[in-house]
Design a protein around this motif. Sequence first.
Motif, PDB file in Angstrom:
ATOM      1  N   ALA A 175       0.811  -1.202   0.001  1.00  0.00           N
ATOM      2  CA  ALA A 175       0.031   0.021  -0.027  1.00  0.00           C
ATOM      3  C   ALA A 175       0.931   1.338   0.052  1.00  0.00           C
ATOM      4  O   ALA A 175       0.181   2.485   0.037  1.00  0.00           O
ATOM      5  CB  ALA A 175      -1.015  -0.041   1.034  1.00  0.00           C
ATOM      6  N   GLY A 176       2.269   0.979  -0.131  1.00  0.00           N
ATOM      7  CA  GLY A 176       3.164   2.226  -0.105  1.00  0.00           C
ATOM      8  C   GLY A 176       3.678   2.806   1.018  1.00  0.00           C
ATOM      9  O   GLY A 176       4.349   3.955   1.087  1.00  0.00           O
ATOM     10  N   ALA A 177       3.362   1.943   2.348  1.00  0.00           N
ATOM     11  CA  ALA A 177       3.942   2.744   3.592  1.00  0.00           C
ATOM     12  C   ALA A 177       5.265   2.496   3.634  1.00  0.00           C
ATOM     13  O   ALA A 177       6.021   1.663   3.158  1.00  0.00           O
ATOM     14  CB  ALA A 177       2.981   2.093   4.690  1.00  0.00           C
ATOM     15  N   SER A 178       6.020   3.232   4.580  1.00  0.00           N
ATOM     16  CA  SER A 178       7.274   3.058   5.073  1.00  0.00           C
ATOM     17  C   SER A 178       7.350   3.489   6.473  1.00  0.00           C
ATOM     18  O   SER A 178       6.639   4.089   7.217  1.00  0.00           O
ATOM     19  CB  SER A 178       8.254   3.717   4.395  1.00  0.00           C
ATOM     20  OG  SER A 178       9.653   3.246   4.588  1.00  0.00           O
ATOM     21  N   ASP A 179       8.343   2.798   7.186  1.00  0.00           N
ATOM     22  CA  ASP A 179       8.719   3.471   8.611  1.00  0.00           C
ATOM     23  C   ASP A 179       7.645   3.183   9.603  1.00  0.00           C
ATOM     24  O   ASP A 179       7.168   3.813  10.213  1.00  0.00           O
ATOM     25  CB  ASP A 179       9.085   4.772   8.568  1.00  0.00           C
ATOM     26  CG  ASP A 179      10.557   4.992   7.865  1.00  0.00           C
ATOM     27  OD1 ASP A 179      11.170   4.200   7.090  1.00  0.00           O
ATOM     28  OD2 ASP A 179      11.174   6.113   8.427  1.00  0.00           O
ATOM     29  N   VAL A 180       7.110   1.735   9.276  1.00  0.00           N
ATOM     30  CA  VAL A 180       6.005   1.479  10.407  1.00  0.00           C
ATOM     31  C   VAL A 180       6.532   0.296  11.005  1.00  0.00           C
ATOM     32  O   VAL A 180       7.586  -0.689  10.591  1.00  0.00           O
ATOM     33  CB  VAL A 180       4.877   0.888   9.341  1.00  0.00           C
ATOM     34  CG1 VAL A 180       3.755   0.470  10.474  1.00  0.00           C
ATOM     35  CG2 VAL A 180       4.483   1.977   8.513  1.00  0.00           C
ATOM     36  N   VAL A 181       6.193   0.044  12.074  1.00  0.00           N
ATOM     37  CA  VAL A 181       6.478  -1.237  13.173  1.00  0.00           C
ATOM     38  C   VAL A 181       5.169  -1.823  13.279  1.00  0.00           C
ATOM     39  O   VAL A 181       4.442  -1.280  14.131  1.00  0.00           O
ATOM     40  CB  VAL A 181       7.680  -0.931  14.273  1.00  0.00           C
ATOM     41  CG1 VAL A 181       7.088  -0.282  15.187  1.00  0.00           C
ATOM     42  CG2 VAL A 181       7.953  -2.095  14.752  1.00  0.00           C
ATOM     43  N   VAL A 182       5.146  -3.024  12.940  1.00  0.00           N
ATOM     44  CA  VAL A 182       3.769  -3.834  13.240  1.00  0.00           C
ATOM     45  C   VAL A 182       4.316  -4.644  14.613  1.00  0.00           C
ATOM     46  O   VAL A 182       5.393  -5.470  14.324  1.00  0.00           O
ATOM     47  CB  VAL A 182       3.407  -4.712  12.163  1.00  0.00           C
ATOM     48  CG1 VAL A 182       2.317  -5.695  12.634  1.00  0.00           C
ATOM     49  CG2 VAL A 182       3.278  -3.954  10.858  1.00  0.00           C
ATOM     50  N   ILE A 183       3.560  -4.630  15.522  1.00  0.00           N
ATOM     51  CA  ILE A 183       4.013  -5.530  16.696  1.00  0.00           C
ATOM     52  C   ILE A 183       2.571  -6.074  17.065  1.00  0.00           C
ATOM     53  O   ILE A 183       1.264  -5.674  17.140  1.00  0.00           O
ATOM     54  CB  ILE A 183       4.274  -4.480  18.073  1.00  0.00           C
ATOM     55  CG1 ILE A 183       5.114  -3.426  17.603  1.00  0.00           C
ATOM     56  CG2 ILE A 183       4.928  -5.313  19.153  1.00  0.00           C
ATOM     57  CD1 ILE A 183       5.765  -2.456  18.718  1.00  0.00           C
ATOM     58  N   ALA A 184       2.769  -7.575  17.711  1.00  0.00           N
ATOM     59  CA  ALA A 184       1.495  -8.303  18.195  1.00  0.00           C
ATOM     60  C   ALA A 184       2.199  -8.990  19.763  1.00  0.00           C
ATOM     61  O   ALA A 184       3.488  -9.228  19.603  1.00  0.00           O
ATOM     62  CB  ALA A 184       1.375  -9.283  17.313  1.00  0.00           C
ATOM     63  N   ASP A 185       1.071  -9.189  20.361  1.00  0.00           N
ATOM     64  CA  ASP A 185       1.246  -9.939  21.666  1.00  0.00           C
ATOM     65  C   ASP A 185       1.353 -11.334  21.325  1.00  0.00           C
ATOM     66  O   ASP A 185       2.202 -11.992  21.839  1.00  0.00           O
ATOM     67  CB  ASP A 185       0.257  -9.698  22.626  1.00  0.00           C
ATOM     68  CG  ASP A 185       0.421 -10.432  23.885  1.00  0.00           C
ATOM     69  OD1 ASP A 185       1.651 -10.472  24.275  1.00  0.00           O
ATOM     70  OD2 ASP A 185      -0.716 -11.050  24.070  1.00  0.00           O
ATOM     71  N   ARG A 186       0.853 -11.770  20.414  1.00  0.00           N
ATOM     72  CA  ARG A 186       0.984 -13.171  19.668  1.00  0.00           C
ATOM     73  C   ARG A 186       0.770 -13.410  18.332  1.00  0.00           C
ATOM     74  O   ARG A 186      -0.010 -12.449  17.785  1.00  0.00           O
ATOM     75  CB  ARG A 186      -0.103 -14.304  20.753  1.00  0.00           C
ATOM     76  CG  ARG A 186      -1.534 -14.164  20.365  1.00  0.00           C
ATOM     77  CD  ARG A 186      -2.235 -15.065  21.345  1.00  0.00           C
ATOM     78  NE  ARG A 186      -3.793 -14.730  21.382  1.00  0.00           N
ATOM     79  CZ  ARG A 186      -4.544 -15.169  20.359  1.00  0.00           C
ATOM     80  NH1 ARG A 186      -4.119 -16.165  19.719  1.00  0.00           N
ATOM     81  NH2 ARG A 186      -5.764 -14.875  20.287  1.00  0.00           N
ATOM     82  N   GLN A 187       1.249 -14.459  17.822  1.00  0.00           N
ATOM     83  CA  GLN A 187       0.926 -14.461  16.272  1.00  0.00           C
ATOM     84  C   GLN A 187       0.411 -16.149  16.133  1.00  0.00           C
ATOM     85  O   GLN A 187       0.755 -17.222  16.814  1.00  0.00           O
ATOM     86  CB  GLN A 187       2.260 -14.679  15.568  1.00  0.00           C
ATOM     87  CG  GLN A 187       2.834 -13.277  15.389  1.00  0.00           C
ATOM     88  CD  GLN A 187       4.252 -13.384  14.878  1.00  0.00           C
ATOM     89  OE1 GLN A 187       4.491 -12.594  13.689  1.00  0.00           O
ATOM     90  NE2 GLN A 187       5.037 -14.104  14.990  1.00  0.00           N
ATOM     91  N   THR A 188      -0.579 -16.480  15.389  1.00  0.00           N
ATOM     92  CA  THR A 188      -1.264 -17.626  14.854  1.00  0.00           C
ATOM     93  C   THR A 188      -0.397 -18.336  13.897  1.00  0.00           C
ATOM     94  O   THR A 188      -0.898 -19.550  13.909  1.00  0.00           O
ATOM     95  CB  THR A 188      -2.513 -17.447  14.489  1.00  0.00           C
ATOM     96  OG1 THR A 188      -2.887 -16.530  13.611  1.00  0.00           O
ATOM     97  CG2 THR A 188      -3.378 -16.852  16.139  1.00  0.00           C
TER      98      THR A 188
END
Length: 252
Positions: free
Chosen positions: A38-51
């Motif tokens: 989608a063209g974004a940059s300089d983002v950090v995606v964070i999760a408490d858990r992953q499935t």
Amino acid sequence: MTTPDDTFPHEVDGGPFRVDAYDALPSTNDRARDLAAAGASDVVVIADRQTAGRGRQDREWVSPPGGIWLSLLVRPDLRGDRVPLLTFAAAVAVVEAVGLVGVDAGIKWPNDVLVETDGGERKLGGILTEASMVDGSLEWAVVGVGLNANVDVDALPAGSTSLGGLVGAVDRTAVTESFLTAFDRLRDDPEATLSAWRRDAVTIGRNVRVTTGSGSVEGIATGVDDAGRLLVDTGDGVEPVAAGDCEHLRPA
Ligand code: BT5
């Protein structure tokens, strides 16, 4: 009472990175790849858990609640063959962040963060970098970091360890912020990344076997080149290895 850790990842200050925080996601890398498209940059995606956390080659990455599972979406001005240095920068930043909570970790080429314990080397974290290249130069990279923070070692694969198991529960918000500060300092500085990586690496000087897509290379790891390739002295010359699974062998 709410402790800082209960609010994780929702109160992380990302500094230059916009924080995209979730209680649960299939994989933070997948979410970051969607943001890249989608063209974004300089983002950090964070999760408490992953499935559906992933390691390299689609291996499973076990991601129960209590870990630090994050992916950085960046678009640095980097030669295509130097993309592995983003993995190195993340590994160095993890070592620095866990050092601040009293854990002495080292890096196994190319992407493992290890801790030396009585039982041998145990894996505390791993990094999965995925990138899009256009005409040999980097369009975007997603640097996925899995760090076993407040996770029971029994919930992890054999050979793993966690910050909780080593030093007790940590403030994940603070550890994540230390990590992001260190990664931000290194991401556009390949020379600083390489020198810090060489300092923190436990692979250099070791007898190794690296399994690559086309076979295996065995010998003494003598260093890394400026693209992060491992230099292995096989006895018949020095072979640069760009990617593979590295085992530390006992001295003959
Ligand atoms: C890695 O792969 O070490 C890269 C792991 C990257 C995970 C992060 S979490 C956030 C982001 N989102 C994702 O979906 N992924 C990234 P590799 O070197 O291939 O090692 C994978 C192997 O490590 C597995 O086959 C297991 O043996 C082991 N393993 C799985 N889960 C583990 C864990 N939580 N701690 C330690 N070892 C684990």
